[in-house]
Enzyme design. Structure first.
Site: not given
Ligand code: ACO
Length: 309
Positions: A114, A236, A266
Site C-alpha cells: 500500500c 492512503h 482499500n
Molecule cells: N463484521 C462484524 N464483526 C466483525 C467483523 C465484521 N466484518 N470483523 C471482525 N468482527 C468482530 C470480531 O470478531 C470481534 O468480535 P469479538 O469482540 O466477539 O471477538 C469484534 O468484531 C472486534 O474485532 P476487532 O478486530 O477488535 O475490530 P477492530 O475495531 O480492530 O476492527 C479492522 C478491525 C477494521 C480490521 C481494524 O483493525 C483495521 O482497520 N485495521 C487496519 C487494517 C488495515 O488498514 N489494513 C490495510 C493495511 S494497508 C496494506 O498494505 C494492505
C-alpha cells in the site's frame, strides 16, 4: 527537484459490491463495517487483472497529459506498482509501454504494497534529480479481490479493485522524500504467491496510527514547511478511522484531507492515484498546489512524498 502532475487517469470495475452484498455469505453487517472502517462499497473486477486495469488507467492519464502537449514518445519511464500482478514476465509496465507506443521509456514493476505509489513516485523524483528521466508514467493497479479469503470477515470487508495512473514531469522546485521499512514486523500482513491474505488488523491499525503522523511531520520538516502551507494531504485510503485519527493527531483541517474510501475500500497501491484522478476530474487540482502524500502497508512499509500540480 520535485514532481509536477500533468495527467491523471483511473479505471474502476463496473461491478460494485456494497456491504449488504457481503452479508449474503458473511456474518457481518453494514453498520459494523461503516462504523469500524468508513467503507460502504468496493469495486470488484471479475474479468480484468491488474495489467489490463493498469492499461485502461494509463490510457486516460496519457489522454489528460496530451492536453499539456505530452505524448507517449515523451515518456522516459513507466513504473507499475502492484501486489497482484496477473503477468510476471514481461512486467506489466513493459506491456503498457508496448500498448502505448512509449518507445523511449524504460519500464518495470515494483511491489511496496500500500506504500507502492508513494515509494515509486519518490523513486521517479530521484531519477529526475540524476537527470536520467524527465517524464514518468506511474501506475498503481490492484485486483485485491483475487487474494482475499472471502470467508475472513476481518479482512475481506476492507479491500477493493481498481487502478490509477499519474503522468509526472520534473519541476525545478524544492522537493522531499521519506521512506521506511520494517521487515521484522512483516508477519502482520502476509500473502504467499497464489494464496490468500492474512492480516493482524489491530497490529496494522496501531502501526498506521503511529507511523503516518510521523512521516507527515518528517516530510514537512524536510520541506521546511508548516502544515498550513500545504493545500492537500493525501493519505492512503485504508480505514476512515485511521484518516480521522491522523487529522486529529496532527491538527489538520479536515477539508484538506480528501477521502473516497466510502466508495472504493482499500485499493492498496491504487488508492492515491485514484484519489488524485478524482480530484483532478472534479477540478480540485489547481496549478501550483502543494500536496503531501503518505502511504503505509505490508512490509511493513511507510513513507511520504511531496508533489505539485
Ligand atoms: N463484521 C462484524 N464483526 C466483525 C467483523 C465484521 N466484518 N470483523 C471482525 N468482527 C468482530 C470480531 O470478531 C470481534 O468480535 P469479538 O469482540 O466477539 O471477538 C469484534 O468484531 C472486534 O474485532 P476487532 O478486530 O477488535 O475490530 P477492530 O475495531 O480492530 O476492527 C479492522 C478491525 C477494521 C480490521 C481494524 O483493525 C483495521 O482497520 N485495521 C487496519 C487494517 C488495515 O488498514 N489494513 C490495510 C493495511 S494497508 C496494506 O498494505 C494492505
Amino acid at each position: 527537484m520535485t514532481g509536477k502532475i500533468i495527467g491523471t487517469g483511473s479505471y474502476l470495475p463496473e461491478l460494485v459490491w456494497d456491504n449488504h452484498k457481503l452479508t449474503e455469505w458473511l456474518d457481518t453487517n453494514d453498520e459494523w463495517i461503516r462504523e469500524r472502517t468508513g467503507i460502504g462499497q468496493r469495486h470488484i473486477s471479475k474479468d480484468l487483472g491488474a495489467g489490463k486495469m493498469a492499461l485502461e488507467a494509463a490510457k486516460k492519464a496519457m489522454e489528460d497529459a496530451g492536453k499539456a502537449g505530452l505524448g507517449a514518445e515523451d515518456l522516459d519511464a513507466i513504473f507499475v506498482c502492484t501486489v497482484t500482478p496477473d503477468i510476471m514476465v514481461p512486467s506489466i509496465a513493459c506491456e503498457i509501454q508496448k500498448m502505448l507506443g512509449a518507445v523511449n521509456a524504460f519500464a518495470y514493476d515494483i511491489n511496496a504494497a500500500c506504500s507502492g505509489f508513494v515509494f515509486v513516485y519518490n523513486m521517479a523524483v530521484a531519477y529526475m534529480e540524476t537527470g536520467l528521466i524527465k517524464n514518468a508514467l506511474i501506475i498503481g493497479s490492484e485486483q485485491l479481490s483475487s487474494m482475499m479469503d472471502w470467508n475472513d470477515r476481518s479482512s475481506c470487508i476492507l479491500f477493493g479493485d481498481g487502478a490509477g495512473a499519474v503522468v509526472v514531469t520534473a519541476c525545478e522546485q524544492k522537493g522531499a522524500s521519506v521512506m521506511h521499512s520494517d521487515g521484522a514486523s512483516g508477519e502482520a500482513l502476509q500473502c504467499v504467491t497464489g494464496g490468500k491474505l492474512s492480516m493482524d488488523g489491530q497490529k496494522v491499525f496501531r502501526f498506521a496510527l503511529k507511523r503516518v503522523p510521523e512521516v507527515v511531520e518528517e516530510i514537512l520538516a524536510k520541506m521546511e514547511m508548516e502544515k498550513e502551507q500545504v493545500d492537500l494531504f493525501l493519505l492512503h485510503q485504508a480505514n476512515m478511522r485511521i484518516i480521522e485519527a491522523v487529522i486529529k493527531r496532527l491538527g489538520l483541517e479536515p477539508e484538506k484531507v480528501p477521502s473516497n474510501i466510502d466508495r472504493m475500500g482499500n485499493t492498496s497501491s491504487a488508492s492515491l492515484p485514484i484519489l488524485l484522478d478524482e480530484l483532478n476530474r472534479e477540478g480540485k487540482l489547481r496549478t501550483g498546489m502543494k500536496l503531501v502524500m503518505a502511504g503505509f502497508g505490508a512490509g511493513l512499509t511507510w513513507g511520504a512524498g511531496y508533489i505539485t500540480t
